[in-house]
Write a protein that holds these residues in place. Structure first.
Motif, mmCIF file in Angstrom:
data_model
loop_
_atom_site.group_PDB
_atom_site.id
_atom_site.type_symbol
_atom_site.label_atom_id
_atom_site.label_comp_id
_atom_site.label_asym_id
_atom_site.label_seq_id
_atom_site.Cartn_x
_atom_site.Cartn_y
_atom_site.Cartn_z
ATOM 1 N N PHE A 237 39.139 51.558 36.448
ATOM 2 C CA PHE A 237 39.044 50.391 37.336
ATOM 3 C C PHE A 237 38.211 49.291 36.682
ATOM 4 O O PHE A 237 38.593 48.107 36.720
ATOM 5 C CB PHE A 237 38.411 50.787 38.670
ATOM 6 N N ILE A 238 37.072 49.667 36.072
ATOM 7 C CA ILE A 238 36.208 48.681 35.413
ATOM 8 C C ILE A 238 36.970 47.946 34.313
ATOM 9 O O ILE A 238 36.913 46.717 34.207
ATOM 10 C CB ILE A 238 34.954 49.369 34.838
ATOM 11 N N LYS A 239 37.705 48.704 33.507
ATOM 12 C CA LYS A 239 38.453 48.102 32.401
ATOM 13 C C LYS A 239 39.490 47.107 32.919
ATOM 14 O O LYS A 239 39.630 45.999 32.378
ATOM 15 C CB LYS A 239 39.132 49.201 31.584
ATOM 16 N N ARG A 240 40.211 47.483 33.964
ATOM 17 C CA ARG A 240 41.247 46.601 34.507
ATOM 18 C C ARG A 240 40.646 45.383 35.206
ATOM 19 O O ARG A 240 41.167 44.271 35.098
ATOM 20 C CB ARG A 240 42.146 47.385 35.467
ATOM 21 N N PHE A 241 39.544 45.589 35.913
ATOM 22 C CA PHE A 241 38.897 44.480 36.607
ATOM 23 C C PHE A 241 38.335 43.482 35.600
ATOM 24 O O PHE A 241 38.439 42.256 35.790
ATOM 25 C CB PHE A 241 37.785 45.006 37.514
ATOM 26 N N GLN A 246 38.485 38.341 32.307
ATOM 27 C CA GLN A 246 38.749 37.700 31.012
ATOM 28 C C GLN A 246 39.891 36.694 31.118
ATOM 29 O O GLN A 246 39.803 35.580 30.575
ATOM 30 C CB GLN A 246 39.081 38.770 29.969
ATOM 31 N N GLN A 247 40.947 37.090 31.814
ATOM 32 C CA GLN A 247 42.085 36.193 31.955
ATOM 33 C C GLN A 247 41.721 34.957 32.789
ATOM 34 O O GLN A 247 42.194 33.841 32.517
ATOM 35 C CB GLN A 247 43.263 36.934 32.603
ATOM 36 N N ALA A 248 40.881 35.152 33.780
ATOM 37 C CA ALA A 248 40.441 34.021 34.602
ATOM 38 C C ALA A 248 39.617 33.047 33.760
ATOM 39 O O ALA A 248 39.834 31.822 33.819
ATOM 40 C CB ALA A 248 39.617 34.530 35.784
ATOM 41 N N ARG A 249 38.688 33.574 32.970
ATOM 42 C CA ARG A 249 37.859 32.710 32.123
ATOM 43 C C ARG A 249 38.705 31.962 31.106
ATOM 44 O O ARG A 249 38.449 30.786 30.809
ATOM 45 C CB ARG A 249 36.777 33.537 31.410
ATOM 46 N N ALA A 250 39.701 32.644 30.561
ATOM 47 C CA ALA A 250 40.569 32.011 29.563
ATOM 48 C C ALA A 250 41.313 30.818 30.146
ATOM 49 O O ALA A 250 41.739 29.920 29.402
ATOM 50 C CB ALA A 250 41.564 33.038 29.014
ATOM 51 N N SER A 256 36.551 33.675 42.258
ATOM 52 C CA SER A 256 36.525 33.076 43.602
ATOM 53 C C SER A 256 37.550 31.955 43.757
ATOM 54 O O SER A 256 37.906 31.580 44.877
ATOM 55 C CB SER A 256 35.127 32.536 43.909
ATOM 56 N N ASP A 257 38.043 31.434 42.615
ATOM 57 C CA ASP A 257 39.055 30.371 42.660
ATOM 58 C C ASP A 257 40.471 30.934 42.752
ATOM 59 O O ASP A 257 41.423 30.186 42.975
ATOM 60 C CB ASP A 257 38.975 29.489 41.412
ATOM 61 N N MET A 258 40.616 32.239 42.559
ATOM 62 C CA MET A 258 41.938 32.842 42.472
ATOM 63 C C MET A 258 42.324 33.505 43.784
ATOM 64 O O MET A 258 41.476 34.030 44.512
ATOM 65 C CB MET A 258 41.973 33.878 41.336
ATOM 66 N N THR A 259 43.608 33.510 44.059
ATOM 67 C CA THR A 259 44.108 34.244 45.220
ATOM 68 C C THR A 259 44.277 35.713 44.834
ATOM 69 O O THR A 259 44.323 36.068 43.643
ATOM 70 C CB THR A 259 45.464 33.698 45.676
ATOM 71 N N LEU A 260 44.389 36.558 45.846
ATOM 72 C CA LEU A 260 44.611 37.977 45.584
ATOM 73 C C LEU A 260 45.927 38.179 44.842
ATOM 74 O O LEU A 260 46.027 39.043 43.966
ATOM 75 C CB LEU A 260 44.605 38.758 46.899
ATOM 76 N N ALA A 261 46.927 37.383 45.159
ATOM 77 C CA ALA A 261 48.227 37.502 44.492
ATOM 78 C C ALA A 261 48.090 37.210 43.003
ATOM 79 O O ALA A 261 48.708 37.884 42.162
ATOM 80 C CB ALA A 261 49.234 36.554 45.131
ATOM 81 N N GLU A 262 47.284 36.185 42.661
ATOM 82 C CA GLU A 262 47.068 35.858 41.247
ATOM 83 C C GLU A 262 46.353 37.005 40.536
ATOM 84 O O GLU A 262 46.711 37.364 39.401
ATOM 85 C CB GLU A 262 46.240 34.575 41.135
ATOM 86 N N MET A 263 45.352 37.546 41.194
ATOM 87 C CA MET A 263 44.608 38.652 40.581
ATOM 88 C C MET A 263 45.503 39.873 40.394
ATOM 89 O O MET A 263 45.372 40.610 39.413
ATOM 90 C CB MET A 263 43.381 38.996 41.427
ATOM 91 N N ASP A 264 46.425 40.088 41.345
ATOM 92 C CA ASP A 264 47.342 41.225 41.245
ATOM 93 C C ASP A 264 48.238 41.123 40.002
ATOM 94 O O ASP A 264 48.580 42.137 39.391
ATOM 95 C CB ASP A 264 48.218 41.319 42.494
ATOM 96 N N VAL A 265 48.596 39.895 39.627
ATOM 97 C CA VAL A 265 49.418 39.695 38.428
ATOM 98 C C VAL A 265 48.671 40.215 37.212
ATOM 99 O O VAL A 265 49.222 40.954 36.380
ATOM 100 C CB VAL A 265 49.773 38.210 38.251
ATOM 101 N N TYR A 266 47.401 39.831 37.086
ATOM 102 C CA TYR A 266 46.611 40.267 35.935
ATOM 103 C C TYR A 266 46.284 41.761 36.012
ATOM 104 O O TYR A 266 46.190 42.440 34.988
ATOM 105 C CB TYR A 266 45.326 39.450 35.838
ATOM 106 N N TRP A 267 46.125 42.264 37.237
ATOM 107 C CA TRP A 267 45.870 43.695 37.409
ATOM 108 C C TRP A 267 47.047 44.506 36.869
ATOM 109 O O TRP A 267 46.856 45.497 36.157
ATOM 110 C CB TRP A 267 45.642 44.011 38.886
ATOM 111 N N ASN A 268 48.249 44.072 37.178
ATOM 112 C CA ASN A 268 49.433 44.777 36.691
ATOM 113 C C ASN A 268 49.580 44.632 35.179
ATOM 114 O O ASN A 268 50.057 45.564 34.519
ATOM 115 C CB ASN A 268 50.689 44.237 37.396
#
Length: 274
Positions: A237-241, A246-250, A256-268
């Motif tokens: 979980f830590i590695k994926r989170f 990292q993707q958000a910073r890039a 806090s600026d991202m929606t759950l749907a956006e985070m789910d894309v990077y999670w997958n």
């Protein structure tokens, strides 16, 4: 066996241990920090070193395991040195004590007090004999040897292992799974997950504890260490989170600026990376 009769490698091992004992003597005499330490002051450091060794084992990092074993060995020598200064015991007492206990607790190898070899051809027989011997040595309960300060998940596993050693256990894993399902239903009965109805928190907590305990029991029956399994999931979980971060910073964003749907894309994406 004398020192000269030992193999060259065993001689090296003995000399290395003697070197550590000598360095410990010197540090205790000459180093202000080492002189200041007590059994109590070292305790939390030893716990930290033990967890670091655990992490290295989970990562199968052999160089790191070697280093952490050295750190823990230093602590063991340190404790014995401190105790020797008040005449309580020294490293020879520690090592002879564990050697005597190992011989006493393995009568199927070394014989019992009467010189008779005890039969123990399976792991379960060895464990059963071990618990009986501990009771003869003065333990008032089979569960008395489970440290009270163990983390709850590890403690549950040790309690169940010791109960099994005394013959108190299920016969088949199917029975254990039935117990898991029973505890799940009892937990669910405390509330309706589809509503916002107020629940009895204490009762729900008790049922959840029963469910966890039954899951630990089932894990034991199928040779899964629940502590290891949960820690590997934690690390996953830590590695994926952190991948999401990292993707958000890039992209110049914060979580806090991202929606759950956006985070789910990077999670997958992180799951595919693994």
């Amino acid at each position: 066996m004398t020192f000269t009769e030992m193999t060259p490698r065993r001689q090296e091992q003995m000399m290395a241990f003697d070197r550590l004992l000598t360095i410990m003597d010197e540090l205790r005499e000459q180093c202000p920090w080492d002189r200041k330490q007590t059994l109590d002051s070292l305790r939390h450091l030893t716990i930290e070193e033990t967890y670091e060794l655990s992490d290295a084992i989970l990562e199968n990092d052999l160089p790191e395991i070697r280093k952490e074993l050295g750190d823990i060995q230093l602590h063991l020598v340190f404790y014995a040195k401190i105790a020797s200064e008040t005449g309580q015991f020294d490293m020879a007492d520690v090592l002879n004590g564990i050697c005597d206990k190992l011989i006493r607790r393995h009568p199927h190898i070394y014989g019992d007090a009467n010189g008779s070899r005890v039969v123990a051809e399976t792991e379960e027989q060895v464990k059963a004999n071990w618990e009986q011997l501990k009771l003869k040595e003065g333990n008032k309960s089979v569960l008395g040897g489970v440290p009270g300060s163990l983390p709850a998940l590890v403690k549950a596993m040790r309690i169940q292992e010791k109960a099994r050693g005394a013959g108190f256990d299920w016969d088949e894993k199917e029975q254990v799974w039935q117990k898991v399902e029973e505890e799940m239903q009892e937990f669910k009965a405390e509330f309706n997950a589809d509503t916002q109805a107020v629940i009895d928190q204490q009762r729900a907590e008790g049922e959840f504890g029963d469910l966890l305990f039954s899951l630990v029991n089932y894990a034991r029956f199928i040779d899964i260490n629940p502590e290891t399994a949960l820690e590997r999931t934690n690390k996953k979980f830590i590695k994926r989170f952190q991948y999401i971060e990292q993707q958000a910073r890039a992209r110049g964003k914060s979580l806090s600026d991202m929606t759950l749907a956006e985070m789910d894309v990077y999670w997958n994406e992180a799951k595919k990376e693994a």
